[in-house]
Design an enzyme around this catalytic site. Structure first.
Site, PDB file in Angstrom:
ATOM      1  N   ARG A  93      15.762   2.797   5.639  1.00 36.97           N
ATOM      2  CA  ARG A  93      14.805   2.327   4.645  1.00 36.97           C
ATOM      3  C   ARG A  93      13.425   2.949   4.833  1.00 36.97           C
ATOM      4  NH1 ARG A  93      11.662  -1.122   5.443  1.00 36.97           N
ATOM      5  NH2 ARG A  93      11.785  -1.930   3.340  1.00 36.97           N
ATOM      6  N   ARG A 122      13.558  -7.082   3.101  1.00 38.56           N
ATOM      7  CA  ARG A 122      12.732  -5.872   3.267  1.00 38.56           C
ATOM      8  C   ARG A 122      12.171  -5.359   1.931  1.00 38.56           C
ATOM      9  NH1 ARG A 122      14.224  -3.704   8.266  1.00 38.56           N
ATOM     10  NH2 ARG A 122      12.152  -2.809   8.349  1.00 38.56           N
ATOM     11  N   PRO A 123      11.492  -6.200   1.169  1.00 36.91           N
ATOM     12  CA  PRO A 123      10.946  -5.749  -0.129  1.00 36.91           C
ATOM     13  C   PRO A 123       9.858  -4.683   0.055  1.00 36.91           C
ATOM     14  CG  PRO A 123      10.019  -7.862   0.478  1.00 36.91           C
ATOM     15  CD  PRO A 123      11.080  -7.572   1.494  1.00 36.91           C
ATOM     16  N   ILE A 124       9.560  -3.956  -1.017  1.00 36.80           N
ATOM     17  CA  ILE A 124       8.451  -2.988  -0.951  1.00 36.80           C
ATOM     18  C   ILE A 124       7.442  -3.269  -2.068  1.00 36.80           C
ATOM     19  CG2 ILE A 124       9.789  -1.150   0.187  1.00 36.80           C
ATOM     20  CD1 ILE A 124       9.931   0.243  -2.591  1.00 36.80           C
ATOM     21  N   ASP A 125       7.385  -4.527  -2.492  1.00 40.43           N
ATOM     22  CA  ASP A 125       6.465  -4.887  -3.592  1.00 40.43           C
ATOM     23  C   ASP A 125       5.014  -4.540  -3.266  1.00 40.43           C
ATOM     24  OD1 ASP A 125       7.035  -6.968  -1.656  1.00 40.43           O
ATOM     25  OD2 ASP A 125       5.620  -8.212  -2.758  1.00 40.43           O
ATOM     26  N   LEU A 126       4.614  -4.689  -2.013  1.00 43.26           N
ATOM     27  CA  LEU A 126       3.204  -4.402  -1.664  1.00 43.26           C
ATOM     28  C   LEU A 126       2.927  -2.892  -1.730  1.00 43.26           C
ATOM     29  CD1 LEU A 126       2.816  -6.922   1.294  1.00 43.26           C
ATOM     30  CD2 LEU A 126       2.032  -7.203  -1.068  1.00 43.26           C
ATOM     31  N   ASP A 305       9.970  -6.453  17.251  1.00 41.17           N
ATOM     32  CA  ASP A 305      10.970  -5.486  17.727  1.00 41.17           C
ATOM     33  C   ASP A 305      11.334  -5.701  19.191  1.00 41.17           C
ATOM     34  OD1 ASP A 305       9.795  -2.660  15.729  1.00 41.17           O
ATOM     35  OD2 ASP A 305      10.932  -4.458  15.259  1.00 41.17           O
ATOM     36  N   ILE A 327       8.229 -12.753  11.381  1.00 41.93           N
ATOM     37  CA  ILE A 327       8.122 -11.563  10.543  1.00 41.93           C
ATOM     38  C   ILE A 327       9.317 -11.403   9.613  1.00 41.93           C
ATOM     39  CG2 ILE A 327       7.808  -9.043  10.533  1.00 41.93           C
ATOM     40  CD1 ILE A 327       5.441 -10.384  11.836  1.00 41.93           C
TER      41      ILE A 327
HETATM   42  C1  EPZ Z   1       8.128  -1.592  10.398  1.00 39.00           C
HETATM   43  O1  EPZ Z   1       9.001  -1.965   9.358  1.00 39.00           O
HETATM   44  C2  EPZ Z   1       9.008  -1.028  11.509  1.00 39.00           C
HETATM   45  N1  EPZ Z   1       9.721   0.150  11.004  1.00 39.00           N
HETATM   46  C3  EPZ Z   1       9.998  -2.101  11.962  1.00 39.00           C
HETATM   47  O2  EPZ Z   1      10.726  -1.555  13.049  1.00 39.00           O
HETATM   48  C4  EPZ Z   1       9.200  -3.311  12.462  1.00 39.00           C
HETATM   49  O3  EPZ Z   1      10.108  -4.328  12.819  1.00 39.00           O
HETATM   50  C5  EPZ Z   1       8.276  -3.805  11.344  1.00 39.00           C
HETATM   51  O4  EPZ Z   1       7.415  -2.731  10.900  1.00 39.00           O
HETATM   52  C6  EPZ Z   1       7.383  -4.952  11.801  1.00 39.00           C
HETATM   53  O5  EPZ Z   1       6.606  -4.548  12.885  1.00 39.00           O
HETATM   54  C7  EPZ Z   1       9.056   1.318  10.919  1.00 39.00           C
HETATM   55  O6  EPZ Z   1       7.883   1.418  11.229  1.00 39.00           O
HETATM   56  C8  EPZ Z   1       9.859   2.498  10.432  1.00 39.00           C
HETATM   57  P1  EPZ Z   1       6.732  -4.531   7.401  1.00 39.00           P
HETATM   58  P2  EPZ Z   1       8.389  -2.336   7.887  1.00 39.00           P
HETATM   59  O7  EPZ Z   1       6.522  -3.919   6.063  1.00 39.00           O
HETATM   60  O8  EPZ Z   1       7.173  -1.540   7.652  1.00 39.00           O
HETATM   61  C9  EPZ Z   1       7.164  -8.127   4.374  1.00 39.00           C
HETATM   62  C10 EPZ Z   1      12.606  -1.055  14.313  1.00 39.00           C
HETATM   63  O9  EPZ Z   1      13.358  -1.800  14.925  1.00 39.00           O
HETATM   64  N2  EPZ Z   1       6.874  -7.157   3.301  1.00 39.00           N
HETATM   65  O10 EPZ Z   1       5.619  -4.500   8.385  1.00 39.00           O
HETATM   66  O11 EPZ Z   1       9.502  -2.244   6.925  1.00 39.00           O
HETATM   67  C11 EPZ Z   1       8.502  -7.870   5.052  1.00 39.00           C
HETATM   68  O12 EPZ Z   1       9.549  -8.478   4.333  1.00 39.00           O
HETATM   69  C12 EPZ Z   1      12.153  -1.423  12.925  1.00 39.00           C
HETATM   70  O13 EPZ Z   1      12.132   0.013  14.765  1.00 39.00           O
HETATM   71  C13 EPZ Z   1       6.768  -7.594   1.985  1.00 39.00           C
HETATM   72  O14 EPZ Z   1       6.935  -8.774   1.704  1.00 39.00           O
HETATM   73  O15 EPZ Z   1       8.000  -3.853   8.083  1.00 39.00           O
HETATM   74  C14 EPZ Z   1       8.294  -8.495   6.407  1.00 39.00           C
HETATM   75  O16 EPZ Z   1       8.514  -9.883   6.306  1.00 39.00           O
HETATM   76  C15 EPZ Z   1      12.853  -2.659  12.414  1.00 39.00           C
HETATM   77  N3  EPZ Z   1       6.486  -6.694   1.006  1.00 39.00           N
HETATM   78  C16 EPZ Z   1       6.810  -8.258   6.690  1.00 39.00           C
HETATM   79  O17 EPZ Z   1       6.224  -7.948   5.432  1.00 39.00           O
HETATM   80  C17 EPZ Z   1       6.294  -5.372   1.277  1.00 39.00           C
HETATM   81  O18 EPZ Z   1       6.016  -4.599   0.338  1.00 39.00           O
HETATM   82  C18 EPZ Z   1       6.524  -7.117   7.645  1.00 39.00           C
HETATM   83  O19 EPZ Z   1       7.272  -6.014   7.200  1.00 39.00           O
HETATM   84  C19 EPZ Z   1       6.411  -4.936   2.611  1.00 39.00           C
HETATM   85  C20 EPZ Z   1       6.693  -5.844   3.613  1.00 39.00           C
END
Ligand code: EPZ
Length: 419
Positions: A93, A122-126, A305, A327
């Site tokens: 992703r 894992r949404p990407i709305d933000l 993590d 998280i």
């Molecule tokens: C990054 O994922 C890491 N991956 C993840 O590592 C890590 O667990 C995570 O950050 C949290 O630290 C990479 O950097 C490639 P987030 P990311 O966006 O960016 C919500 C590993 O094991 N959210 O910080 O996808 C989301 O659902 C991986 O190496 C929205 O709601 O995580 C979550 O609850 C697993 N809307 C929170 O934010 C959005 O648009 C944090 O997610 C984006 C996120």
């Protein structure tokens, strides 16, 4: 399908060398899309998420050459495709990180929606809200995000949830936007800072690096740069916990102890025997461990993590501990597998209650996601008898040859084919 077999009980002793951070390498590789000049990255980890990213960049028109096993030069003088296809994005992703750079340099991107994974939706709305604030037209159709714009225009963007790749995507999108951008409530993870430092070397103008407010002055073009990826704090933390579980004396070399304070604080509270010197952390096992409660939170808090790995450690503590995952909504998939090894863990909504002092026994267990598989490996190291961890492709996404690194310090571990 490959598996890893471990016979528990072997004491660990010696030195483990830490690789470059996977979660810094991925955005730094995506940053190569922002310029037609070559980017050289040192300390690239040899993990499958990196090869997946290189495959995607190749599909977009990039050439990538390894001048040594950990130094790569990526250049993308001309875009060949603006599409990040479903079959590539669904395996990783973080491919969504090409969205911001493609849009910023070329004004168009068609990127498959990443979909959820084992640990959450894992949404990407933000990401998408921020890109539309920068002037992009965003359309969702047939499982893809179509983003287009003549030229992105600077804007003030507040992310109401701290998002690591969201911050990285919007930072890369704003670098070549017209005018100034202010990103608020940015993720503070060291991997975000590492990307920002690379972008500045490429000619970007960014203020506030390392803080939750990033101010970007758009520039017309970026140029070549060389950069060394920071050490992988999650890999380092995993081996520190392996040492605390079953080490005589283990040296974790080539890490950045500053990035590990949340973990080392908790380990010291639990009574682990740690010593920090320069870029090494020594850990001596065999101590009686006290139960310690943990609540995951964005950096500099306790990393999500490292939650699964810490849970394995707490099965060996003398008492009851509580781990709360704030998280991701489904990041306890390792609990059922650890319970099959004799752990006594009860899930209560977003918290897990771990009864310590349990003797784990080896079993066949199933890896479900990257960090859950690491927690099962740690369990196998201390369990009596033989543990076989299945679906180790999850492990290979973020750990360099984990069985070789552990075997080198005395673990009875090997990778086997399907029986
Ligand atoms: C990054 O994922 C890491 N991956 C993840 O590592 C890590 O667990 C995570 O950050 C949290 O630290 C990479 O950097 C490639 P987030 P990311 O966006 O960016 C919500 C590993 O094991 N959210 O910080 O996808 C989301 O659902 C991986 O190496 C929205 O709601 O995580 C979550 O609850 C697993 N809307 C929170 O934010 C959005 O648009 C944090 O997610 C984006 C996120």
């Amino acid at each position: 399908m490959k598996k890893v077999k471990i016979v528990g009980g072997a004491p660990l002793e010696g030195k483990v060398e830490i690789a470059g951070a996977k979660n810094a390498a991925l955005p730094c590789l995506a940053a190569a899309l922002l310029t037609d000049e070559p980017i050289t990255l040192h300390n690239i980890p040899q993990v499958t998420d990196v090869s997946t990213t290189l495959k995607l960049l190749g599909h977009l028109g990039a050439t990538a050459t390894f001048s040594s096993p950990r130094t790569i030069e990526v250049s993308l003088p001309k875009i060949k495709s603006y599409i990040a296809p479903y079959e590539m994005v669904k395996t990783m992703r973080a491919s969504v990180l090409v969205l911001g750079p493609l849009l910023s340099r070329h004004g168009y991107a068609l990127v498959s929606l990443p979909g959820g994974c084992a640990i959450g939706a894992r949404p990407i709305d933000l990401h998408l809200e921020g890109l539309s604030k920068l002037g992009a037209r965003i359309e969702l159709k047939h499982g893809y995000v179509e983003a287009s714009c003549r030229r992105l225009k600077g804007a003030e963007i507040y992310m109401d949830t701290v998002t690591v790749t969201g911050t990285e995507n919007l930072l890369m999108a704003s670098i070549r936007a017209e005018g100034d951008t202010v990103l608020k409530n940015c993720a503070l993870e060291p991997e975000v800072t590492d990307l920002a430092n690379l972008l500045v070397k490429m000619g970007a103008q960014i203020e506030g690096i390392g803080t939750s407010i990033l101010k970007v002055r758009g520039v017309d073009r970026l140029h070549s740069a060389a950069h060394t990826i920071i050490p992988d704090r999650i890999e380092a933390g995993t081996y520190i916990m392996a040492g605390a579980l079953s080490g005589r004396e283990l040296e974790i070399e080539g890490c950045n102890p500053q990035h590990l304070v949340a973990l080392t604080d908790k380990l010291l509270q639990a009574g682990a025997n740690l010593r920090v010197e320069g870029d090494s952390i020594w850990v001596r096992g065999g101590n009686k461990l006290n139960p310690v409660d943990v609540k995951t939170s964005p950096y500099p808090g306790f990393p999500t993590d490292m939650q699964a790995q810490f849970m394995t450690l707490m099965t060996q503590a003398e008492g009851v501990s509580i781990i709360t995952e704030t998280i991701f909504e489904n990041r306890f998939l390792h609990v059922a597998e650890l319970d099959r090894m004799g752990a006594r863990i009860k899930i209560d909504n977003h918290s897990a209650v771990i009864m310590g002092g349990t003797r784990l026994s080896g079993a066949r267990v199933m890896a479900t996601d990257l960090r859950a598989s690491a927690s099962l490996i740690l369990g196998g190291l201390v369990a009596s008898g033989e543990t076989v961890v299945e679906r180790v492709y999850h492990l290979d996404r973020g750990y360099e040859r984990i069985e070789e690194k552990l075997k080198k310090v005395g673990a009875k571990i090997e990778r086997i084919d399907d029986d």
